[in-house]
Design a protein around this motif. Structure first.
Motif, mmCIF file in Angstrom:
data_model
loop_
_atom_site.group_PDB
_atom_site.id
_atom_site.type_symbol
_atom_site.label_atom_id
_atom_site.label_comp_id
_atom_site.label_asym_id
_atom_site.label_seq_id
_atom_site.Cartn_x
_atom_site.Cartn_y
_atom_site.Cartn_z
ATOM 1 N N ALA A 188 0.842 -1.189 0.000
ATOM 2 C CA ALA A 188 0.000 0.000 0.000
ATOM 3 C C ALA A 188 0.879 1.241 0.000
ATOM 4 N N GLY A 189 0.626 2.148 -0.943
ATOM 5 C CA GLY A 189 1.382 3.386 -1.005
ATOM 6 C C GLY A 189 2.313 3.435 -2.194
ATOM 7 N N HIS A 190 2.993 4.576 -2.329
ATOM 8 C CA HIS A 190 3.931 4.800 -3.423
ATOM 9 C C HIS A 190 5.218 5.395 -2.865
ATOM 10 N N GLY A 191 6.225 5.486 -3.712
ATOM 11 C CA GLY A 191 7.456 6.129 -3.310
ATOM 12 C C GLY A 191 8.489 5.157 -2.800
ATOM 13 N N PRO A 192 9.633 5.687 -2.351
ATOM 14 C CA PRO A 192 10.769 4.834 -1.987
ATOM 15 C C PRO A 192 10.487 3.904 -0.817
ATOM 16 N N ASP A 193 9.667 4.340 0.153
ATOM 17 C CA ASP A 193 9.380 3.472 1.300
ATOM 18 C C ASP A 193 8.606 2.234 0.868
ATOM 19 N N ALA A 194 7.574 2.452 0.027
ATOM 20 C CA ALA A 194 6.788 1.315 -0.465
ATOM 21 C C ALA A 194 7.644 0.394 -1.318
ATOM 22 N N ALA A 195 8.487 0.987 -2.166
ATOM 23 C CA ALA A 195 9.347 0.175 -3.022
ATOM 24 C C ALA A 195 10.346 -0.631 -2.195
ATOM 25 N N ALA A 196 10.950 -0.007 -1.192
ATOM 26 C CA ALA A 196 11.919 -0.708 -0.356
ATOM 27 C C ALA A 196 11.268 -1.866 0.390
ATOM 28 N N LEU A 197 10.050 -1.660 0.880
ATOM 29 C CA LEU A 197 9.343 -2.732 1.568
ATOM 30 C C LEU A 197 8.995 -3.853 0.593
ATOM 31 N N GLY A 198 8.594 -3.485 -0.627
ATOM 32 C CA GLY A 198 8.320 -4.498 -1.641
ATOM 33 C C GLY A 198 9.543 -5.342 -1.952
ATOM 34 N N VAL A 199 10.708 -4.699 -2.038
ATOM 35 C CA VAL A 199 11.952 -5.430 -2.282
ATOM 36 C C VAL A 199 12.234 -6.402 -1.135
ATOM 37 N N ALA A 200 12.030 -5.942 0.103
ATOM 38 C CA ALA A 200 12.274 -6.808 1.261
ATOM 39 C C ALA A 200 11.360 -8.028 1.231
ATOM 40 N N LEU A 201 10.088 -7.833 0.904
ATOM 41 C CA LEU A 201 9.138 -8.947 0.849
ATOM 42 C C LEU A 201 9.481 -9.906 -0.289
ATOM 43 N N ARG A 202 9.853 -9.347 -1.447
ATOM 44 C CA ARG A 202 10.177 -10.194 -2.595
ATOM 45 C C ARG A 202 11.404 -11.055 -2.298
ATOM 46 N N ILE A 203 12.456 -10.447 -1.755
ATOM 47 C CA ILE A 203 13.664 -11.201 -1.424
ATOM 48 C C ILE A 203 13.377 -12.202 -0.312
ATOM 49 N N GLY A 204 12.564 -11.789 0.680
ATOM 50 C CA GLY A 204 12.200 -12.700 1.764
ATOM 51 C C GLY A 204 11.436 -13.900 1.246
#
Length: 394
Positions: A211-227
């Protein structure tokens, strides 16, 4: 960031703010401008406080600044004025014996300096116009540099959010991926996906959306994808994997209200059997043999909402049918009048008109059609990510 709005040679009247405590010097500058026969709107402020008040009312195209004011002296005056609006060009005025202050001012951000008593009318007006253009060029260079850095950051984030599928030599499936940002030059949002194949030939497919846009959302998405990838290769499946993903989200998220939706499949490419776990994410499209259907396995809550269990659904993927996993940006665009959106039903209707197309063409045409519908309403307002997986012909 605003750049000066009037280029050199423009017919619009230039406005000039003089910040000078000496009335005689102020009258001299006004006379110099008048002698140059240039159509310049002139205002006078006797202190930095007066200048602050003037700038809050109207933005001039340039400021002439004396460095010896009742409430600010030297470079401090320049810094304080620059903090009010960093996009306004400043030309510094110095006394006959203080020329070194002018050089220091230029090094500290002023566009130019003029020495009182040595300025001709044409020189003054030319200095003002040159200062405006130099500031414009400076702001343009800054904007271009920021755009370049943003493009580099987008590329790095995209590699983390949208990796290439990691499959065995003969995977038994055909994978098509596609992504699209919501607008040109935008920072990528929180859509993410991954496809990996474990040594037992199971193909694991995942798509999610923070949920959301910008670097925070993208960084969290990267963490979930790698996890998700690490947990998958570690042998975690179903609810065990989902609970660990939930832990990752709640640990890494920037705020307590942030959540993410996710859909994860584990497909046996030989038999077509697959398990689906859905955490608040939209369903899928089943596309094959000139038909399209909406597949929506029972779901649990999104990640980050305190859930402990999610339904694990056992399903069958027929030969010749592809599963299209997607994020809600594909159907959240506006269509028609008012606040009407395409929606899942509208997306299914569009998809059925494209059913005869093969996999890659079907994906591209579906995204293109969603863009076309949204174009009259300002375009797509959310990012799009799509994965299509189909068993390879035997």
């Amino acid at each position: 960031m605003r750049a000066p709005s009037v280029p050199a040679g423009s017919e619009q009247r230039l406005s000039l703010l003089l910040v000078e405590d000496d009335r005689a010097d102020a009258l001299l500058v006004e006379e110099l401008i008048a002698d140059a026969d240039d159509d310049i709107e002139f205002r006078w402020a006797q202190s930095l406080s007066d200048a602050e008040e003037a700038l809050s009312a109207t933005r001039p195209h340039c400021v002439l600044l004396d460095l010896n004011l009742p409430d600010a002296i030297g470079i401090d005056a320049l810094h304080r004025l620059g903090k009010l609006d960093s996009t306004i060009p400043i030309v510094v005025l110095t006394g006959l014996h203080d020329e070194h202050f002018g050089v220091s001012a230029v090094a500290s951000g002023a566009q130019d300096y003029l020495v009182k008593g040595r300025v001709e009318p044409e020189v003054l007006v030319r200095a003002v116009r040159y200062a405006i253009e130099r500031k414009r060029a400076e702001l343009t260079a800054v904007a271009l540099h920021a755009s370049h850095l943003r493009a580099q950051e987008n590329a790095r984030l995209e590699r983390g959010l949208l990796p290439s599928p990691l499959l065995l030599g003969d995977p038994g499936v055909e994978i098509i991926t596609q992504s699209l940002p919501s607008r040109q030059d935008a920072l990528i949002g929180g859509d993410f996906y991954d496809v990996v194949q474990t040594s037992d030939r199971t193909v694991h497919v995942m798509i999610g959306d923070v949920a959301g846009h910008g670097p925070d959302a993208a960084a969290l998405g990267v963490a979930l994808r790698i996890g998700w990838r690490a947990l998958t290769f570690a042998g975690l499946r179903g609810n065990e994997r989902m609970r660990q993903l939930d832990r990752i989200l709640t640990t890494e998220r920037p705020g307590t209200g942030v959540f993410a939706t996710l859909l994860s499949l584990a497909i046996d490419p030989d038999s077509g059997r697959y398990a689906a776990v859905r955490a608040g994410h939209p369903g899928m499209l089943g596309h094959g043999r000139n038909s399209v259907e909406w597949i929506e396995p029972p779901a649990g809550p999104a990640l980050g909402l305190g859930a402990e269990e999610w339904p694990v659904n056992e399903l069958q993927l027929p030969e010749g049918q592809g599963l299209l996993l997607l994020t809600d940006g594909l159907f959240e665009g506006h269509v028609g009048s008012g606040d009407e959106r395409l929606g899942e039903a509208g997306l299914l209707k569009v998809a059925r008109t494209l059913a005869e197309l093969p996999g890659r063409e079907f994906v591209d045409a579906l995204i293109s059609q969603a863009e076309t519908y949204a174009q009259p309403h300002g375009g797509l307002t959310d990012d799009i990510a799509v994965i299509r997986v189909e068993r390879s012909p035997r």
